[in-house]
Design a protein around this motif. Structure first.
Motif, PDB file in Angstrom:
ATOM      1  N   SER A   9     -23.162 -11.258  27.844  1.00 34.60           N
ATOM      2  CA  SER A   9     -23.527 -10.793  26.866  1.00 34.60           C
ATOM      3  C   SER A   9     -22.699  -9.431  26.608  1.00 34.60           C
ATOM      4  O   SER A   9     -22.371  -9.112  25.234  1.00 34.60           O
ATOM      5  CB  SER A   9     -25.092 -10.196  26.672  1.00 34.60           C
ATOM      6  OG  SER A   9     -25.090  -9.136  27.861  1.00 34.60           O
ATOM      7  N   ALA A  10     -22.220  -8.614  27.740  1.00 34.69           N
ATOM      8  CA  ALA A  10     -21.444  -7.622  27.563  1.00 34.69           C
ATOM      9  C   ALA A  10     -20.181  -7.706  28.706  1.00 34.69           C
ATOM     10  O   ALA A  10     -20.458  -7.134  29.710  1.00 34.69           O
ATOM     11  CB  ALA A  10     -22.297  -6.491  27.722  1.00 34.69           C
ATOM     12  N   ASN A  92     -22.333 -12.898  23.316  1.00 36.77           N
ATOM     13  CA  ASN A  92     -21.234 -12.050  23.618  1.00 36.77           C
ATOM     14  C   ASN A  92     -21.017 -11.077  22.631  1.00 36.77           C
ATOM     15  O   ASN A  92     -20.281 -11.432  21.619  1.00 36.77           O
ATOM     16  CB  ASN A  92     -19.867 -12.955  24.023  1.00 36.77           C
ATOM     17  CG  ASN A  92     -18.970 -12.048  24.780  1.00 36.77           C
ATOM     18  OD1 ASN A  92     -18.651 -11.008  24.235  1.00 36.77           O
ATOM     19  ND2 ASN A  92     -18.184 -12.762  25.790  1.00 36.77           N
ATOM     20  N   GLU A  93     -21.335  -9.682  22.914  1.00 34.52           N
ATOM     21  CA  GLU A  93     -21.056  -8.815  21.822  1.00 34.52           C
ATOM     22  C   GLU A  93     -19.547  -8.496  21.651  1.00 34.52           C
ATOM     23  O   GLU A  93     -19.038  -8.289  20.355  1.00 34.52           O
ATOM     24  CB  GLU A  93     -21.819  -7.483  22.141  1.00 34.52           C
ATOM     25  CG  GLU A  93     -23.252  -7.687  22.285  1.00 34.52           C
ATOM     26  CD  GLU A  93     -23.905  -7.724  20.995  1.00 34.52           C
ATOM     27  OE1 GLU A  93     -23.155  -7.464  20.122  1.00 34.52           O
ATOM     28  OE2 GLU A  93     -25.138  -7.747  20.715  1.00 34.52           O
ATOM     29  N   ARG A  94     -18.833  -8.829  22.435  1.00 33.23           N
ATOM     30  CA  ARG A  94     -17.452  -8.538  22.526  1.00 33.23           C
ATOM     31  C   ARG A  94     -16.868  -9.551  21.396  1.00 33.23           C
ATOM     32  O   ARG A  94     -16.004  -9.393  20.477  1.00 33.23           O
ATOM     33  CB  ARG A  94     -16.640  -8.445  23.522  1.00 33.23           C
ATOM     34  CG  ARG A  94     -15.020  -8.454  23.559  1.00 33.23           C
ATOM     35  CD  ARG A  94     -14.283  -8.484  24.988  1.00 33.23           C
ATOM     36  NE  ARG A  94     -14.651  -7.292  25.657  1.00 33.23           N
ATOM     37  CZ  ARG A  94     -14.459  -7.057  26.702  1.00 33.23           C
ATOM     38  NH1 ARG A  94     -13.387  -7.765  27.343  1.00 33.23           N
ATOM     39  NH2 ARG A  94     -14.858  -5.755  27.516  1.00 33.23           N
ATOM     40  N   LEU A  96     -18.510 -11.368  19.071  1.00 36.48           N
ATOM     41  CA  LEU A  96     -19.057 -10.852  17.836  1.00 36.48           C
ATOM     42  C   LEU A  96     -18.336  -9.986  16.907  1.00 36.48           C
ATOM     43  O   LEU A  96     -18.191  -9.833  15.647  1.00 36.48           O
ATOM     44  CB  LEU A  96     -20.615 -10.480  17.644  1.00 36.48           C
ATOM     45  CG  LEU A  96     -21.391 -11.733  18.350  1.00 36.48           C
ATOM     46  CD1 LEU A  96     -22.876 -11.131  18.388  1.00 36.48           C
ATOM     47  CD2 LEU A  96     -21.479 -12.797  17.274  1.00 36.48           C
ATOM     48  N   ASP A  97     -17.759  -8.946  17.755  1.00 34.87           N
ATOM     49  CA  ASP A  97     -16.904  -7.596  17.271  1.00 34.87           C
ATOM     50  C   ASP A  97     -15.583  -8.372  16.765  1.00 34.87           C
ATOM     51  O   ASP A  97     -15.101  -7.917  15.588  1.00 34.87           O
ATOM     52  CB  ASP A  97     -16.881  -6.666  18.264  1.00 34.87           C
ATOM     53  CG  ASP A  97     -16.108  -5.444  17.845  1.00 34.87           C
ATOM     54  OD1 ASP A  97     -16.150  -4.848  17.004  1.00 34.87           O
ATOM     55  OD2 ASP A  97     -14.774  -5.583  18.349  1.00 34.87           O
ATOM     56  N   VAL A 114     -23.741 -12.648  14.478  1.00 31.47           N
ATOM     57  CA  VAL A 114     -24.901 -12.046  15.039  1.00 31.47           C
ATOM     58  C   VAL A 114     -25.457 -12.507  16.389  1.00 31.47           C
ATOM     59  O   VAL A 114     -24.709 -13.786  16.619  1.00 31.47           O
ATOM     60  CB  VAL A 114     -26.223 -12.081  14.148  1.00 31.47           C
ATOM     61  CG1 VAL A 114     -26.049 -11.411  12.970  1.00 31.47           C
ATOM     62  CG2 VAL A 114     -26.413 -13.660  13.879  1.00 31.47           C
ATOM     63  N   VAL A 115     -26.247 -12.143  17.172  1.00 34.82           N
ATOM     64  CA  VAL A 115     -26.768 -12.626  18.257  1.00 34.82           C
ATOM     65  C   VAL A 115     -27.818 -13.755  17.871  1.00 34.82           C
ATOM     66  O   VAL A 115     -28.375 -13.541  16.644  1.00 34.82           O
ATOM     67  CB  VAL A 115     -27.412 -11.682  19.392  1.00 34.82           C
ATOM     68  CG1 VAL A 115     -26.311 -10.649  19.912  1.00 34.82           C
ATOM     69  CG2 VAL A 115     -28.587 -10.840  18.639  1.00 34.82           C
ATOM     70  N   ASP A 118     -30.927 -12.615  15.877  1.00 35.43           N
ATOM     71  CA  ASP A 118     -30.957 -12.129  14.487  1.00 35.43           C
ATOM     72  C   ASP A 118     -30.834 -12.847  13.454  1.00 35.43           C
ATOM     73  O   ASP A 118     -30.544 -12.557  12.252  1.00 35.43           O
ATOM     74  CB  ASP A 118     -29.879 -11.022  14.548  1.00 35.43           C
ATOM     75  CG  ASP A 118     -29.772  -9.590  15.281  1.00 35.43           C
ATOM     76  OD1 ASP A 118     -31.116  -9.648  15.640  1.00 35.43           O
ATOM     77  OD2 ASP A 118     -29.057  -9.089  15.752  1.00 35.43           O
TER      78      ASP A 118
END
Length: 203
Positions: A9-10, A92-94, A96-97, A114-115, A118
């Protein structure tokens, strides 16, 4: 790091942002990628096979890219169907960015990166397109597909690409036997199988 996977995730690794050029929806574009996401150095072969094999997506409605990574499927869907709402879903937030940054680079405004939690629960999809994260393990993969595939519209199709040596055959059988879906082998190319998945029709 050994525990840093594209499905983290991060990601803790240094992002090492880079630019790559890829062909999407009939045009060459320059996009940004980074370490800690799936296939950061190029458009992976499975995704290329998938995008080349599937027909043009529906022009409107909600379209889902499941396991979006840095966004090649979501971006391709958006470029082909600018009037649709595209959901680029990843844990994975990276990643999504990167999808958001690549949308900015291409002037795209119809992608929601989005995750999973969401995505509103009442959204149904006119198409689902995915190079699913096989390496998360069978139990997690099956749970993910069992959550999303039933959310297809009645007459919609999900397009999945799976490497033959990573269980394309067994996944096809599971989709039919456990989820009760109709599954067709839509294409075989370069060691990958593209599956077209639909709700079962009544005889």
């Amino acid at each position: 790091m050994g525990s840093d996977h594209y499905f983290s995730s991060a990601p803790r690794s240094n992002a090492g942002t880079r630019k790559i050029r890829v062909d999407l929806a009939g045009r060459e574009v320059e996009l940004v990628t980074a370490a800690g996401v799936f296939s950061p150095d190029h458009l992976d072969q499975g995704t290329r096979v998938l995008l080349d094999a599937m027909p043009a997506p529906p022009a409107s409605g909600h379209l889902l890219d499941l396991g979006a990574g840095w966004g090649p499927i979501a971006l391709s869907l958006s470029l082909q169907s600018p009037d649709a709402t595209v959901w680029a879903v990843d844990v994975n937030e990276r990643a999504l960015d990167l999808v958001r940054r690549n949308c900015q680079r291409l002037g795209i405004h119809n992608v929601n990166a989005v995750v999973p939690d969401d995505v509103p629960g009442d959204v149904r999809f006119a198409a689902i397109v995915s190079n699913p994260p096989i390496r998360v393990g069978k139990a997690e993969l099956h749970a993910m597909l069992a959550h999303w595939l039933p959310r297809l519209d009645a007459d919609a199709t999900a397009w999945l690409v799976v490497a033959k040596h990573l269980g394309a055959e067994s996944l096809q059988r599971w989709l039919g036997s456990e989820l009760g879906l109709d599954v067709e082998r839509a294409a075989n190319s370069k060691g990958f199988r593209v599956l077209a998945v639909r709700h079962a029709t009544e005889d």
